[in-house]
Enzyme design. Structure first.
Site, PDB file in Angstrom:
ATOM      1  N   HIS A  52      -4.405  -5.126   4.127  1.00 12.91           N
ATOM      2  CA  HIS A  52      -5.866  -5.115   4.268  1.00 12.91           C
ATOM      3  C   HIS A  52      -6.502  -5.962   3.174  1.00 12.91           C
ATOM      4  O   HIS A  52      -7.016  -7.040   3.448  1.00 12.91           O
ATOM      5  CB  HIS A  52      -6.409  -3.673   4.243  1.00 12.91           C
ATOM      6  CG  HIS A  52      -7.894  -3.600   4.353  1.00 12.91           C
ATOM      7  ND1 HIS A  52      -8.650  -2.778   3.564  1.00 12.91           N
ATOM      8  CD2 HIS A  52      -8.751  -4.250   5.165  1.00 12.91           C
ATOM      9  CE1 HIS A  52      -9.940  -2.932   3.895  1.00 12.91           C
ATOM     10  NE2 HIS A  52     -10.018  -3.816   4.864  1.00 12.91           N
ATOM     11  N   HIS A  71      -8.233   2.073   0.712  1.00 11.33           N
ATOM     12  CA  HIS A  71      -9.013   2.457   1.904  1.00 11.33           C
ATOM     13  C   HIS A  71      -8.153   3.242   2.893  1.00 11.33           C
ATOM     14  O   HIS A  71      -8.432   3.267   4.089  1.00 11.33           O
ATOM     15  CB  HIS A  71      -9.624   1.227   2.580  1.00 11.33           C
ATOM     16  CG  HIS A  71     -10.194   0.231   1.623  1.00 11.33           C
ATOM     17  ND1 HIS A  71      -9.499  -0.895   1.202  1.00 11.33           N
ATOM     18  CD2 HIS A  71     -11.373   0.225   0.956  1.00 11.33           C
ATOM     19  CE1 HIS A  71     -10.243  -1.558   0.323  1.00 11.33           C
ATOM     20  NE2 HIS A  71     -11.374  -0.902   0.157  1.00 11.33           N
TER      21      HIS A  71
HETATM   22 FE1  FES Z   1      -5.241  -1.059   1.527  1.00  7.17          FE
HETATM   23 FE2  FES Z   1      -7.778  -1.590   2.049  1.00  7.17          FE
HETATM   24  S1  FES Z   1      -6.516  -2.538   0.583  1.00  7.17           S
HETATM   25  S2  FES Z   1      -6.519  -0.113   2.952  1.00  7.17           S
END
Ligand code: FES
Length: 121
Positions: A52, A71
């Site tokens: 992500h 997140h």
């Molecule tokens: Fe891992 Fe956003 S950086 S969920």
């Protein structure tokens, strides 16, 4: 797909991985944090960097999940690092392994490590 050219690096001992359930290493270079895990009588290894936004995930050995503290994306260690919940668009890159006796070697990476143009840059 497998990006770039790779060297074969010994990452650790199979007996130790079986005993401890997880083993940290870096591949293909010192900045690329990875972890080998022993789950369902199989050895698997992944880049631990969340796809992500690049936070290092934390391995939950009991659930066999890589969990991102940023997140809350979760990746299933039993299913080739597939994302099961969260914000990422893909799974964790899989480190390709070769096992010879007690020696575990990394020989490549399937999938692009977060933040890289190819895995060797
Ligand atoms: Fe891992 Fe956003 S950086 S969920």
């Amino acid at each position: 797909s497998v990006y770039g050219g790779y060297t074969k690096n010994r990452v650790g001992s199979l007996a130790q991985l079986k005993k401890e359930g997880e083993l940290d290493f870096s591949y293909p270079d010192g900045n690329a944090l990875c972890k080998a895990v022993y789950v369902n009588n199989e050895v698997k290894a992944y880049s631990i960097i969340c796809t992500h936004k690049g936070c290092p995930t934390v391995y939950n050995q009991e659930k066999a999940m890589f969990e991102c503290p940023c997140h809350f994306t979760k990746y299933d260690a039993k299913k080739d690092g597939q994302m099961v919940i969260g914000h990422a668009t893909g799974g964790l890159p899989r480190v390709l392994l070769e096992i010879n006796g007690d020696d575990i070697f990394a020989i490549g990476v399937d999938g692009l490590i977060f933040g890289r143009i190819n895995n060797n840059v």
